[in-house]
Design an enzyme around this catalytic site. Structure first.
Site, mmCIF file in Angstrom:
data_model
loop_
_atom_site.group_PDB
_atom_site.id
_atom_site.type_symbol
_atom_site.label_atom_id
_atom_site.label_comp_id
_atom_site.label_asym_id
_atom_site.label_seq_id
_atom_site.Cartn_x
_atom_site.Cartn_y
_atom_site.Cartn_z
ATOM 1 N N GLU A 37 15.428 -12.315 -23.723
ATOM 2 C CA GLU A 37 15.236 -10.893 -24.019
ATOM 3 C C GLU A 37 13.769 -10.482 -23.988
ATOM 4 O OE1 GLU A 37 16.658 -12.990 -26.137
ATOM 5 O OE2 GLU A 37 15.071 -13.296 -27.604
ATOM 6 N N ASP A 80 -8.922 0.918 8.258
ATOM 7 C CA ASP A 80 -10.046 1.650 8.817
ATOM 8 C C ASP A 80 -11.055 0.695 9.426
ATOM 9 O OD1 ASP A 80 -9.932 4.299 8.493
ATOM 10 O OD2 ASP A 80 -11.257 4.409 6.761
ATOM 11 N N ASP A 132 -5.216 12.205 5.546
ATOM 12 C CA ASP A 132 -4.563 10.898 5.514
ATOM 13 C C ASP A 132 -3.503 10.794 4.428
ATOM 14 O OD1 ASP A 132 -6.139 10.069 7.572
ATOM 15 O OD2 ASP A 132 -7.640 9.122 6.286
ATOM 16 N N ASN A 145 17.052 -22.171 -21.366
ATOM 17 C CA ASN A 145 18.254 -21.679 -22.027
ATOM 18 C C ASN A 145 19.495 -22.426 -21.553
ATOM 19 O OD1 ASN A 145 16.523 -19.938 -23.178
ATOM 20 N ND2 ASN A 145 17.268 -18.119 -22.138
ATOM 21 N N GLU A 205 19.829 -25.686 -23.418
ATOM 22 C CA GLU A 205 20.371 -25.569 -24.779
ATOM 23 C C GLU A 205 21.886 -25.308 -24.763
ATOM 24 O OE1 GLU A 205 17.784 -22.372 -25.850
ATOM 25 O OE2 GLU A 205 16.156 -23.661 -25.158
ATOM 26 N N ASN A 210 13.888 -20.802 -29.100
ATOM 27 C CA ASN A 210 13.877 -19.572 -28.323
ATOM 28 C C ASN A 210 12.537 -18.860 -28.455
ATOM 29 O OD1 ASN A 210 15.065 -17.508 -26.768
ATOM 30 N ND2 ASN A 210 15.361 -16.302 -28.631
ATOM 31 N N ASP A 233 10.091 -22.059 -26.141
ATOM 32 C CA ASP A 233 10.344 -21.464 -24.826
ATOM 33 C C ASP A 233 9.427 -20.276 -24.599
ATOM 34 O OD1 ASP A 233 12.363 -23.218 -24.684
ATOM 35 O OD2 ASP A 233 13.994 -21.744 -24.680
HETATM 36 P P1 ADP Z 1 -13.760 6.097 11.579
HETATM 37 O O1 ADP Z 1 -14.020 6.280 10.126
HETATM 38 O O2 ADP Z 1 -12.461 5.462 11.887
HETATM 39 O O3 ADP Z 1 -14.862 5.430 12.314
HETATM 40 P P2 ADP Z 1 -14.130 8.941 11.708
HETATM 41 O O4 ADP Z 1 -12.927 9.743 11.508
HETATM 42 O O5 ADP Z 1 -15.115 8.829 10.620
HETATM 43 O O6 ADP Z 1 -13.651 7.522 12.238
HETATM 44 O O7 ADP Z 1 -14.932 9.466 12.964
HETATM 45 C C1 ADP Z 1 -14.292 9.706 14.165
HETATM 46 C C2 ADP Z 1 -15.284 10.261 15.141
HETATM 47 O O8 ADP Z 1 -15.757 11.509 14.661
HETATM 48 C C3 ADP Z 1 -16.505 9.392 15.317
HETATM 49 O O9 ADP Z 1 -16.318 8.474 16.349
HETATM 50 C C4 ADP Z 1 -17.561 10.389 15.674
HETATM 51 O O10 ADP Z 1 -17.537 10.638 17.058
HETATM 52 C C5 ADP Z 1 -17.141 11.635 14.943
HETATM 53 N N1 ADP Z 1 -17.865 11.755 13.688
HETATM 54 C C6 ADP Z 1 -17.828 10.904 12.652
HETATM 55 N N2 ADP Z 1 -18.602 11.322 11.640
HETATM 56 C C7 ADP Z 1 -19.154 12.461 12.050
HETATM 57 C C8 ADP Z 1 -20.055 13.396 11.454
HETATM 58 N N3 ADP Z 1 -20.531 13.212 10.242
HETATM 59 N N4 ADP Z 1 -20.430 14.470 12.167
HETATM 60 C C9 ADP Z 1 -19.952 14.654 13.412
HETATM 61 N N5 ADP Z 1 -19.100 13.836 13.997
HETATM 62 C C10 ADP Z 1 -18.695 12.748 13.358
#
Ligand code: ADP
Ligand code: MG
Length: 928
Positions: free
Chosen positions: A308, A350, A663, A725, A728, A753, A757
């Protein structure tokens, strides 16, 4: 940020004339004149001083919604007396009291109290640690303090604080908007309106209903687009959401699936035990045993037979595991995720910052048809721009300066010199661009002064670009754009060359695309820069589409972001553990592949798929292709969701990382949504099951290992409890069948128990992780905890402990005294079970190969329990209660030897199992 957006209306002396309207809950914040409101709150657009904020926090309390139901120790204590078994036990106590058996009655009461105290303590600590975990994963807020933007726990926000807001932020308190640029907010939870609402700074009528208060932000709503600033007017329970009681209560955590399954297992075990007990009772009755003592025995047997304490032990195991994970940079937001972690088969991660270090340096610039090298490390402005190793000729100075202006002008990063080191606040990508811009001749201060910022179209990972509008001296606007070059190029129609601006030809496009590919192939993250002079004055209303077209292409910047040195090993570990690693990135396919190669995630181009290609596949086709893909590049949030679904469709258990607002859907869709602690937005964190505080891939792998370990510990615990258990029950049942007197008295059973145990089980549940967890394949998600080998071990342990104690019992009975024989049985079963606990430490490692440190707590527990047992045999008082007789040293030695038998049996079975199933399941593990 956007000075011209900040319209502070002069306080005409109205609106704020009677202070009481502000404090007495009239909540007319939206109808106040902004400047007056700020003065009333003793704040300013630059926020509070840190010291003042601390005073306010102390006075007003934390900015938290009080949980309708906190920890209630009294309730927890009462709950200890609620189970069916406890009731049976109480009944038994009463009955023995009525029949004048005070010894038994007293023993039962003592056991009941002890049981309640132990249970209470366990549950209280479990609830406390769960509550502590909730606090750890609480949201943050960005606030202006002492003129600086700082990130704080949202609970530290006070009235008068100025919040800085951008997409993905959760609004930390109720606040009045003081600056807004395309600021849009989702407040559906409050108003029911699911579309985002646009916010502005205008003063409103007193009668404006809540849903239309466009100058107000409410705690818990999320910023969907734009940027802004707002001054906090109410915190904690004084906020709109705080005033709606009940909403908070719904946040109560449900049990995890495993907890629920174990609870229902516990319930069915109660019935099984009762069945067996009734059977034994009938048997004893038929044999004409004394009914009262028979009744007491079977009741104690029932109590002993049911684990339990298991649900509580599971909660503790989970909570402790989760604490341990937090030390490994993993915050678990949903306890159920821990179980799922153990069966994860695919990790979608990522790239930037997770697999790579996330500290970027621009190495190459591509401007006016030439490839320049950039020297200097870090985010500081020191370094040179060279052409083939030589200083740059004057003819390139013009285009390079234009490039620098776009790099710096469209940029939200800040650097400060701290102890000789340039420290970045903001996005590393932009920090790198800022540094490169300075090396190429730009100057941020100069730019901000002469071309003030007018408006911004923010970056998000679906748009893959950022635009900042700046006011030119002639009153016109210039849009500066940085973004993914392949996408940007489609929006350009002119190009800046050494001889000025001219139309972009197809040859130019090919040349730029080739340069981009070449840089990406060298593992560089490439951004393109462009600008456009808008044909309008600053007052006009423009859409993003209208600004970001017909651009003048300026150049490319290629930055290096090295893979994390530890990530390669972590990827290899995943592969060894039967887990697929899939890289998902917004970056260019070639950049992605270059990094993936270095880390051992992919080797061939065929394993890479770009978002545009993915778009062309149907869900079915994607599901067919997906097992052969290791890298997804140039993806959007929607693609992430499709990737998750495709994997899940073919039976995978998917963990998915994310950082952006968009995301959230993919994280919810995955079996385990992982948010990034540093780069992740608050909304993403709220949608996640766990947060990786250092954004490091290695931490994800650590989490999987912990998940596996916690599951294994719980499994061992359940196995141990059931096995003991069974022992026993078997001993008692066999004696009844053989017509022998009862070997264990009720008090013995209750003691076993609870103590012999219960305590080892607790240390099994909370013990350190077994070694080699990442060298086995993932546990199938559908696998039942009580599989064949589980049940076999339970039966084997039960039989060997039951039979050895029966043997010593029968042997001593023949020799004479019943008390002595009982003592033999009692000692043998306790000692046998305690020793078996060591075998349960690992399913594969033989006992003698476990390091002593493997489970120090178990060793200590067993030593402790053992000394209690010895004390029990030696103290006359205890002997009176437990009706034991003293044992001679020879007897002790003999019993100890006999008690080793179950352990030996278990170890032999383990060896046989490892040898036979070795190849498929355990071979790699057995090597260590
Ligand atoms: P990851 O994190 O997978 O590398 P991001 O979504 O951050 O991808 O970026 C995707 C693309 O967006 C990059 O390859 C770049 O070309 C563009 N990018 C990223 N950061 C910036 C920023 N601060 N300003 C303008 N463009 C950006
Ligand atoms: Mg990113």
């Amino acid at each position: 940020m956007m000075p011209n957006e900040l319209k502070i209306v002069r306080d005409e002396g109205e609106g704020i004339s009677h202070d009481s309207s502000l404090t007495a809950g009239a909540l007319a914040w939206h109808a106040q004149v902004l400047e007056g409101l700020l003065r009333h709150l003793s704040s300013s657009p630059d926020g509070l001083a840190g010291a003042e904020a601390a005073i306010r926090l102390a006075k007003a309390g934390r900015n938290e919604l009080r949980e309708a139901k906190g920890i209630q120790p009294f309730r927890i204590f009462l709950r200890q007396f609620s189970g069916l078994l406890v009731w049976i036990l109480i009944a038994a106590g009463v009955i023995s009291g009525v029949f004048g058996d005070w010894l038994d009655c007293g023993a039962i009461v003592a056991i009941l109290v002890l049981n309640a105290v132990v249970g209470f303590y366990q549950e209280l600590s479990a609830e406390k640690s769960v509550a502590a975990l909730k606090r750890m994963a609480a949201p943050n807020a960005r606030v202006r303090r002492d003129g600086q933007v700082v990130t704080l726990p949202a609970s530290d926000v006070v009235v008068g604080d100025v919040l800085e807001l951008e997409p993905g932020d959760l609004v930390a308190a109720d606040a009045r908007v003081i600056e807004a640029a395309s600021l849009r907010c989702n407040e559906s939870f409050l108003t029911g309106e699911s579309n985002a609402v646009t916010k502005n700074v205008a003063q409103l009528d007193l009668e404006t209903p809540l849903a239309e208060r466009e100058n107000m932000l409410f705690m818990g709503s999320s910023i969907v687009a734009g940027v802004g600033r707002a001054v906090v007017v109410a915190t904690g329970m004084s906020t709109e959401i705080g005033r709606i009681a009940g909403l908070v209560e719904s946040a109560a955590e449900q049990g995890t699936p495993l907890q629920k399954r174990l609870e229902s297992l516990g319930r069915s075990l109660v019935w099984v035990a009762l069945g067996i007990v009734v059977l034994l009772f009938t048997l004893g009755w038929a044999r004409g045993l004394d009914l009262l003592s028979l009744f007491m025995t079977v009741v104690s047997l029932a109590v002993a037979a049911v684990p339990e304490g298991l649900p509580t032990i599971v909660t503790i195991a989970l909570a402790l595991g989760v604490m341990r994970m937090s030390r490994r940079q993993v915050l678990v937001r949903r306890l159920a995720a821990v179980e799922t972690l153990g069966s994860t088969t695919v990790i979608c991660t990522d790239k930037t910052g997770t697999l790579t270090i996330g500290e970027m340096t621009v190495r190459e610039l591509q401007v006016a048809g030439c490839n320049f090298q950039v020297t200097g490390e870090g985010y500081g402005p020191h370094g040179e721009v060279l052409l083939q190793g030589q200083a740059v000729k004057a003819q390139y100075a013009g285009p390079l300066l234009e490039m620098a202006n776009v790099l710096i002008g469209c940029n939200n990063a800040h650097v400060v010199l701290n102890d000789g080191r340039w420290e970045l606040s903001g996005d590393p990508t932009e920090g790198a661009l800022l540094a490169a811009g300075h090396k190429a001749g730009g100057n941020k201060e100069h730019l901000e002064r002469n071309f003030p910022r007018h408006h911004e179209i923010p970056f998000d990972s679906d748009r893959k670009r950022r635009t900042v509008l700046r006011l030119m001296p002639d009153g016109r606007l210039r849009g500066l754009v940085n973004g993914a070059p392949d996408l940007l190029l489609g929006r350009c129609c002119n190009i800046l060359t050494g001889d000025g601006v001219r139309p972009l030809t197809d040859t130019d496009r090919h040349f730029i695309a080739d340069e981009n590919n070449a840089m990406a192939g060298r593992g560089l993250r490439v951004l393109g820069s462009a600008y456009r002079d808008l044909p309008v004055q600053s007052g006009a209303v423009l859409t993003a589409e209208e600004v970001e077209r017909d651009l003048v292409f300026v150049g490319l910047a290629g930055m290096y972001d090295p893979p994390r040195p530890e990530a390669k090993a972590a990827v290899a570990e995943c592969h060894g553990a039967g887990i697929r690693v899939v890289m998902i990135t917004g970056d260019h396919p070639r950049t992605a592949l270059a990094i993936a190669r270095e880390l051992g995630i992919a080797s061939a181009e065929t394993e890479v798929m770009a978002g545009t290609e993915l778009q062309r596949f149907s869900d079915g086709e994607l599901a067919d292709r997906i097992p052969s893909l290791a890298v997804f590049a140039r993806v959007t949030a929607e693609h992430k969701l499709r990737i998750v679904r495709a994997w899940k469709g073919i039976g995978a258990v998917v963990a998915m990382t994310g950082d952006g607002v968009n995301d959230a859907a993919a994280l919810k869709g995955a079996d385990i949504g992982i948010a990034m602690g540093r780069s992740g937005t608050e909304v993403t964190k709220q949608a996640s099951d766990m947060i990786i505080t250092d954004d490091n891939f290695t931490s994800i792998v650590a989490a999987v290992e912990e998940g596996r370990g916690i599951y294994a510990n719980i499994r061992k615990t359940l196995q141990y409890l059931l096995a003991t258990n069974t022992g026993e029950l078997l001993l008692m049942a066999l004696c009844l069948i053989l017509g022998l007197p009862m070997p264990l008295l009720p008090i013995h059973l209750l003691w076993i128990n609870l103590v012999t145990d219960g305590l080892p089980a607790l240390s099994l549940a909370t013990g350190p992780l077994e070694r080699g967890l990442l060298r086995r394949p993932p546990r199938p998600a559908t696998e039942r905890m009580a599989d064949r080998s589980f049940l076999f071990t339970v039966a084997l342990t039960g039989m060997s402990t039951g039979l050895t104690s029966l043997a010593t019992y029968a042997w001593a009975l023949r020799a004479g005294s019943g008390d002595l024989a009982r003592t033999y049985a009692f000692a043998t079963i306790v000692l046998g079970q305690l020793l078996c606990a060591f075998s349960f430490l690992s399913e594969v490692q033989p006992v003698w190969r476990l390091k002593t440190g493997t489970n120090r707590r178990l060793c200590l527990t067993i030593l402790g329990t053992l000394s209690m047992q010895i004390f029990l045999f030696h103290s006359t008082v205890a002997a009176h209660f437990f009706k034991t007789s003293p044992l001679s040293w020879r007897a002790c030695l003999g019993l100890a030897l006999v008690s080793l038998i179950p352990l030996a049996v278990l170890e032999i079975a383990k060896m046989v199992r490892v040898a036979t199933t070795g190849k498929s399941q355990y071979s790699i593990v057995a090597v260590t």
